[in-house]
Write a protein that holds these residues in place. Structure first.
Motif, PDB file in Angstrom:
ATOM      1  N   UNK A 192      -4.867   1.126   1.344  1.00 51.65           N
ATOM      2  CA  UNK A 192      -4.315  -0.144   1.307  1.00 51.65           C
ATOM      3  C   UNK A 192      -3.397  -0.469   2.099  1.00 51.65           C
ATOM      4  N   UNK A 193      -3.355  -1.624   2.324  1.00 46.95           N
ATOM      5  CA  UNK A 193      -2.221  -2.363   2.804  1.00 46.95           C
ATOM      6  C   UNK A 193      -1.835  -4.011   2.525  1.00 46.95           C
ATOM      7  N   UNK A 194      -1.341  -4.044   2.282  1.00 46.97           N
ATOM      8  CA  UNK A 194      -0.943  -5.641   1.960  1.00 46.97           C
ATOM      9  C   UNK A 194      -0.318  -6.300   3.474  1.00 46.97           C
ATOM     10  N   UNK A 195      -0.576  -5.967   4.161  1.00 43.32           N
ATOM     11  CA  UNK A 195       0.156  -6.555   5.520  1.00 43.32           C
ATOM     12  C   UNK A 195      -1.031  -6.136   6.372  1.00 43.32           C
ATOM     13  N   UNK A 196      -2.202  -6.716   6.014  1.00 42.38           N
ATOM     14  CA  UNK A 196      -3.187  -6.735   7.058  1.00 42.38           C
ATOM     15  C   UNK A 196      -3.063  -7.229   8.337  1.00 42.38           C
ATOM     16  N   UNK A 197      -2.536  -8.255   8.708  1.00 44.81           N
ATOM     17  CA  UNK A 197      -2.413  -8.105  10.614  1.00 44.81           C
ATOM     18  C   UNK A 197      -0.870  -8.359  11.124  1.00 44.81           C
ATOM     19  N   UNK A 198      -0.412  -7.042  10.305  1.00 43.38           N
ATOM     20  CA  UNK A 198       0.982  -6.640  11.052  1.00 43.38           C
ATOM     21  C   UNK A 198       0.624  -5.534  12.430  1.00 43.38           C
ATOM     22  N   UNK A 218     -16.359   8.481   4.364  1.00 46.05           N
ATOM     23  CA  UNK A 218     -16.890   6.292   4.226  1.00 46.05           C
ATOM     24  C   UNK A 218     -15.618   6.476   4.184  1.00 46.05           C
ATOM     25  N   UNK A 219     -14.705   4.550   4.453  1.00 50.09           N
ATOM     26  CA  UNK A 219     -13.920   4.400   4.177  1.00 50.09           C
ATOM     27  C   UNK A 219     -14.023   2.519   3.882  1.00 50.09           C
ATOM     28  N   UNK A 220     -13.230   2.708   2.236  1.00 53.64           N
ATOM     29  CA  UNK A 220     -12.798   1.200   2.212  1.00 53.64           C
ATOM     30  C   UNK A 220     -11.526   0.837   2.721  1.00 53.64           C
ATOM     31  N   UNK A 221     -11.841  -0.441   2.700  1.00 55.98           N
ATOM     32  CA  UNK A 221     -10.099  -1.387   2.904  1.00 55.98           C
ATOM     33  C   UNK A 221      -9.871  -1.759   1.672  1.00 55.98           C
ATOM     34  N   UNK A 222      -8.729  -2.551   1.634  1.00 58.01           N
ATOM     35  CA  UNK A 222      -7.924  -3.682   0.385  1.00 58.01           C
ATOM     36  C   UNK A 222      -7.352  -3.815   1.077  1.00 58.01           C
ATOM     37  N   UNK A 223      -6.867  -4.641   1.911  1.00 57.70           N
ATOM     38  CA  UNK A 223      -6.420  -5.036   2.089  1.00 57.70           C
ATOM     39  C   UNK A 223      -6.085  -6.899   2.369  1.00 57.70           C
ATOM     40  N   UNK A 224      -4.995  -7.100   1.943  1.00 52.74           N
ATOM     41  CA  UNK A 224      -4.542  -9.026   1.537  1.00 52.74           C
ATOM     42  C   UNK A 224      -3.490  -9.334   1.589  1.00 52.74           C
ATOM     43  N   UNK A 225      -2.701 -10.066   2.248  1.00 54.27           N
ATOM     44  CA  UNK A 225      -1.759 -10.551   2.437  1.00 54.27           C
ATOM     45  C   UNK A 225      -1.212 -11.500   1.011  1.00 54.27           C
ATOM     46  N   UNK A 226      -0.359 -11.819   0.819  1.00 54.11           N
ATOM     47  CA  UNK A 226       0.377 -12.461  -0.252  1.00 54.11           C
ATOM     48  C   UNK A 226       0.103 -14.254   0.061  1.00 54.11           C
ATOM     49  N   UNK A 227       0.125 -14.321  -1.647  1.00 53.38           N
ATOM     50  CA  UNK A 227      -0.755 -15.991  -1.374  1.00 53.38           C
ATOM     51  C   UNK A 227       0.089 -16.882  -0.527  1.00 53.38           C
ATOM     52  N   UNK A 228       0.997 -16.506  -0.915  1.00 51.36           N
ATOM     53  CA  UNK A 228       2.496 -18.159   0.182  1.00 51.36           C
ATOM     54  C   UNK A 228       2.321 -17.386   1.161  1.00 51.36           C
ATOM     55  N   UNK A 229       1.682 -15.854   1.949  1.00 53.23           N
ATOM     56  CA  UNK A 229       1.626 -15.934   3.261  1.00 53.23           C
ATOM     57  C   UNK A 229       2.736 -15.333   4.025  1.00 53.23           C
TER      58      UNK A 229
END
Length: 355
Positions: A192-198, A218-229
């Motif tokens: 879980x990473x809300x800052x995927x380009x860190x 097995x690894x699943x990535x749940x990574x998404x930046x905030x909508x406002x960037x």
């Protein structure tokens, strides 16, 4: 368990750097305060670790003008325990080599304070946003000026920037986290990473994924930046909404992962909240592991968080040592990156699945 400077500082209600200077006999600390700190250290049976040894006494920066500067960061981010500890480590090390400590917070690099613009410096310790190319894309005149000096980035070097860097072995942290989970029977893992380009989180992800898959998980990535960037000054993720949708995706996945690797303790605290909102019991129905050992953030978490200490204070001290190499020993190598291994801090947030 080894007693740390942080624990002594909490007892005497002083900063880590003050405790360090007192134990090192620095004249700026009053004898009354120093005696109290030494007494508490003795009562706690504190023993100096090799990583806390003073710098070579033959090195002096008393004639050099050095500053530590944070760029493009909101004060809420600078106040995170990891960053604060790195700053304290740099302050303590600079005092040991005779340099006056100057700290500048510059949230808007294109609008630096006049005192900094007019200050003649010989070298700098820097910390900046590690989110993609947020800093270098500003084309800040201040940043250009600072990178013409001997410079050492502490904790991480922003993308596209020049200078040495002193960092934790983040790839190794990810590797160790995967090994820890797999050894305890977890075969379906989530990141879980809300800052995927860190910059540093990418390294942790890469280490975690590579090791987990090599071990058959097995690894699943749940990574998404905030909508406002991302905008500067950068702030840490402060609200559960930053990870709630990611955690919900983890819980809806089939098969559902049994463990989450939160890329930093600041994220892990939000993961705890997001799982609690959905009624999921950590350490029973879902395991969580993280990195940084931000003690002030995670102290109240229940169950206690399993994480990795990146030794932020040591990073700050090592940054000063590297800068001294540049200034005093006239080290001329191209940009260097020095890494410090993290160590496991075991909590109760990971359940054993093995029979």
């Amino acid at each position: 368990m080894k007693v740390t400077l942080q624990e002594i500082a909490e007892v005497v209600d002083l900063s880590v750097s003050t405790v360090s200077r007192a134990l090192n006999g620095h004249p700026a600390i009053s004898e009354q305060s120093a005696a109290r700190i030494r007494r508490v250290a003795e009562e706690l049976k504190y023993r100096r670790r090799k990583s806390h040894r003073r710098l070579d006494t033959s090195i002096t920066l008393s004639s050099q003008k050095v500053a530590m500067i944070t760029l493009g960061l909101d004060r809420s981010l600078v106040a995170l325990p990891t960053i604060a500890a790195a700053i304290n480590g740099a302050e303590a090390a600079l005092s040991e080599v005779g340099s006056e400590f100057r700290l500048f917070h510059v949230p808007h690099p294109n609008d630096p304070p006049p005192t900094l613009k007019n200050l003649s410096l010989d070298g700098v310790i820097l910390h900046g946003p590690l989110q993609g190319n947020a800093l270098i894309s500003l084309k800040s005149k201040l940043l250009q000026m600072l990178q013409e000096l001997p410079a050492v980035w502490v904790v991480g070097r922003p993308q596209g920037c020049r200078g040495d860097a002193v960092v934790s072995n983040d790839y190794g942290t990810g590797t160790a986290a995967a090994e820890y989970l797999v050894e305890r029977g977890h075969r379906h893992l989530a990141i879980v990473n809300p800052k995927p380009d860190h910059v540093l989180f990418i390294r942790r992800e890469d280490g975690f994924i590579a090791r987990a898959r090599r071990l058959g998980a097995k690894v699943s990535c749940f990574c998404q930046p905030p909508d406002e960037g991302w905008q500067l000054p950068l702030t840490p993720p402060l609200h559960v909404e930053a990870v709630q949708r990611l955690v919900d995706q983890v819980l809806d996945a089939q098969p559902r992962p049994t463990a989450i690797f939160a890329v930093a303790d600041s994220v892990a605290t939000l993961v705890y909240r997001a799982l609690g909102v959905r009624g999921v019991k950590i350490g029973e129905e879902m395991s969580v592991i993280s990195g940084n050992n931000d003690r002030a953030l995670i102290a109240a978490l229940h169950p206690s968080l399993t994480t990795f200490d990146i030794h932020a204070e040591q990073l700050g001290r090592l940054a000063v040592r590297q800068l001294a190499n540049r200034l005093v020993q006239q080290q001329t190598e191209t940009d260097m990156e020095l890494t410090v291994a993290s160590t496991l801090v075991e909590g109760e947030s990971v359940v054993e699945l093995r029979d």
